[in-house]
Design an enzyme around this catalytic site. Structure first.
Site, PDB file in Angstrom:
ATOM      1  N   LYS A   1       0.863  -1.180   0.000  1.00 47.22           N
ATOM      2  CA  LYS A   1       0.000   0.000   0.000  1.00 47.22           C
ATOM      3  C   LYS A   1       0.896   1.225   0.000  1.00 47.22           C
ATOM      4  O   LYS A   1       1.619   1.477   0.953  1.00 47.22           O
ATOM      5  CB  LYS A   1      -0.913  -0.008   1.239  1.00 47.22           C
TER       6      LYS A   1
ATOM      7  N   PHE B   1      -2.216  -0.673 -10.018  1.00 44.85           N
ATOM      8  CA  PHE B   1      -2.649  -1.922  -9.390  1.00 44.85           C
ATOM      9  C   PHE B   1      -3.883  -2.537 -10.040  1.00 44.85           C
ATOM     10  O   PHE B   1      -4.317  -3.609  -9.653  1.00 44.85           O
ATOM     11  CB  PHE B   1      -2.885  -1.722  -7.886  1.00 44.85           C
TER      12      PHE B   1
ATOM     13  N   LYS C   1      -7.805  -3.184   3.421  1.00 44.41           N
ATOM     14  CA  LYS C   1      -6.504  -2.546   3.656  1.00 44.41           C
ATOM     15  C   LYS C   1      -6.048  -2.851   5.073  1.00 44.41           C
ATOM     16  O   LYS C   1      -6.798  -2.699   6.027  1.00 44.41           O
ATOM     17  CB  LYS C   1      -6.575  -1.040   3.421  1.00 44.41           C
TER      18      LYS C   1
END
Length: 587
Positions: A284, A373, A451
């Site tokens: 991330k 991504f 996440k």
DNA sequence: CCTGATGCGTC
DNA sequence: GTCGGAC
DNA sequence: GTCCGACGACGCATCAGG
């Protein structure tokens, strides 16, 4: 001396109509204010005519205002849905206009905030700005304040008149904005005034937002909710609703295409029970979301809120030109990097992504790159319903390796854990965990994307000031200014504010704070430093705002520490160390 | 010309 | 970006 | 689970006022 009396405004208006009469006076050299005086018309209306608006005829604004009132009067979402649904079916106005009047979205960037509203209300009510602001502090919201202090007139405003007047505001100087607003408010009834204020602020406070409206519209026009959702993410809610009102088939025609931005898909916070193996895990990156659209030689860039950034980030446009596809839409994170390509703190990135124009000096100072991504469109084909496991190979064939987000496939919790630990030790913000069989759902936050971020250290700090809350939090202290100590200077240094306080805790703290008040000021109470809280954060930033020179990014209260005194809180040196250890990992 | 207030959009 | 709270 | 409201930091843009 001429014996012929010049025609009065009344006579002119009867002959040629109000709008023409105003324009006639302007043409023969009258100034705007003189026309206002001569005609007796409200300022905003003269301005509208000056700007060539022909007619202001439409639904009475009072009818809309009472609909708003009815909506805010019912509490349950089901009831709101039913009211909205009926309103939309009635089609008293074009469907997209009705939707816009319910979301207030077209009124979001008027350059009007609390300060402008305060001054406009002061002018309209002949109260002093200080007294208006004092009421705001008490009620927490300017719509109610308008209702309280406006005298209320019965002259009927129309929806079009209000709509156009508000849309005009961004083009005016601040002083004229205040004049137009106060003209509207002086012409309005008290209820109308309340909603004019709320529209101008872009927040109607009706207790529902886009999602509720979307459900209501799908019922009103009897269309599939998913279809409407999809169309809304691409075309915007108002347009999607307009299409829905024509027929469901219109929604089916709405397809992704390069050059037209859509709302990106979002992730939830990680929860172990939500992971569906096999998953793709990715680093991330701490940057900003960016959509790259490529069609032939043309490249367009859009942010998360669909703001176009193509001119501001030419390096990214160049990168996209190198993509191995004629047409594609790629979802990525834009990040700031140093000369060696190592990620820089988020603060640096803001200097590149926030400006509205490109400046080469800035670009030389902070370089940017992208980490892609996902790919949702490829050579004429939408990939929205193509599962992630098939999108990834396409992405890898289109985007050169250095611009790809690092990632891999995991089939067990142990592998995810290992990947996460490694990412954190390398200084990344965390990882993304995505179900390999997931499709791309524009505009939605789903549990197929998660996440995962590490817990950061905590800091013990003392509360030195408490700020008044607004809206539903009016009457509480809803945010706290925190400080750490410097034993050498024997002083306290502020490190930022924190606000995630439950109502229960707010009640308890209020009792303690009221014993510790040193003085009151315009936005809160300054306190004797005694109450100690433990806080955590995402990152420590350099700060021009706080006296320590540092601030907490995304701060959170962990707990109140009744067991600690001011003498025992953390020191400025510790903050410095924590800051240094962050940047050390990154480079 | 600079500074502070205000608004906006990124996280 | 986060959180608490209503439903 | 979903939705909403109330909040955090930053830096840039704009403008009024000294």
């Amino acid at each position: 001396m001429s014996l012929v009396r010049p025609p009065s405004f009344r006579e002119l208006a009867e002959r040629m109509g109000e709008a023409e009469a105003v324009r006639y006076l302007l043409r023969i050299g009258y100034g705007t204010m003189k026309v206002v005086a001569e005609s007796g018309l409200p300022y905003h209306r003269v301005i509208l005519y000056r700007e060539r608006v022909k007619s202001l005829k439409s639904m009475e604004f009072s009818r809309l205002a009472s609909f708003y009132e009815r909506l805010s009067g019912v509490r349950s979402r089901k009831a709101k849905e039913a009211l909205i649904s009926r309103f939309l079916s009635s089609r008293v106005l074009p469907v997209d206009v009705m939707v816009n009047l319910l979301t207030a979205k077209p009124f979001k960037n008027l350059g009007v905030g609390p300060g402008t509203i305060r001054d406009s209300l002061a002018l309209a009510s002949r109260w002093s700005p200080e007294r208006v602001e004092a009421l705001y502090r008490e009620y927490g919201e300017y719509g109610e304040v308008a209702y309280l202090i406006l005298r209320g007139s019965s002259s009927p405003l129309t929806v079009k008149e209000v709509y156009l007047s508000l849309k005009l505001l961004p083009r005016l100087a601040r002083e004229d904005r205040v004049k137009v607003l106060s003209s509207l408010l002086s012409t309005a009834s008290r209820i109308e005034g309340k909603y004019i204020v709320r529209l101008a602020l872009g927040d109607l406070k009706l207790g529902f937002k886009e999602n509720t409206l979307l459900i209501a519209a799908s019922k009103a026009f009897n269309v599939d909710r998913q279809l409407l959702e999809n169309a809304s993410a691409i075309k915007g809610l108002a347009e999607a609703c307009r299409l829905a009102s024509i027929g469901e088939y219109m929604l089916r025609l709405v397809e992704l295409k390069p050059g037209v931005p859509f709302k990106p898909m979002l992730a939830h916070l990680y929860r172990e029970d939500k992971v569906k193996f096999p998953v793709r895990v990715e680093l991330k990156y701490d940057g900003s979301r960016l959509q790259i659209h490529k069609i032939g030689g043309k490249v367009k860039l859009y942010t998360r809120r669909l703001v176009e950034k193509s001119d501001v980030l030419p390096e990214v446009v160049e990168i996209a030109r190198g993509f191995n596809a004629d047409s594609c839409i790629v979802d990525c994170e834009v990040i700031a990097v140093d000369d060696k390509g190592n990620p820089l703190p988020f603060q640096y990135l803001l200097e590149r992504t926030l400006p509205r124009k490109y400046e080469s000096e800035r670009a030389e100072k902070v370089r940017v790159t992208v980490k892609a991504f996902d790919i949702v469109y490829h050579e004429g084909r939408s990939l929205l319903s193509t599962p992630l496991q098939e999108r990834i190979p396409i992405l890898m064939s289109v985007v050169p390796k250095e611009f790809l987000a690092e990632g891999e496939t995991c089939t067990t919790p142990g592998e995810v854990e290992k990947y996460f630990k490694d990412a954190v030790s390398r200084g990344y913000e965390g990882i993304m965990v995505k179900a390999l069989d997931s499709i791309y759902e524009p505009g939605r936050r789903t549990y197929t994307w998660l996440k995962l971020k590490p817990l950061r250290d905590t800091i013990d700090a003392v509360v030195v000031k408490a700020y008044y809350g607004t809206g539903l939090r009016a009457g509480y202290y809803s945010s706290l200014l925190l400080a750490v100590r410097d034993p050498k200077a024997r002083k306290l240094y502020t490190i930022g504010r924190v606000s995630n306080i439950s109502e229960d805790l707010m009640d308890r703290l209020k009792k303690r704070f009221d014993q510790l008040i040193v003085r009151r000021d315009r936005d809160g109470i300054v306190l004797k430093p005694e109450v100690v809280v433990e806080v955590t954060y995402m990152e420590i930033q350099r700060s021009p705002e706080y006296s320590s020179g540092y601030a907490l990014r995304v701060p959170k209260i962990v707990r109140v520490r009744n067991d600690k005194t001011v003498g025992e809180i953390d020191t400025l040196d510790k903050i410095r160390e924590l800051y240094m250890s962050q940047s050390a990992v990154k480079s």
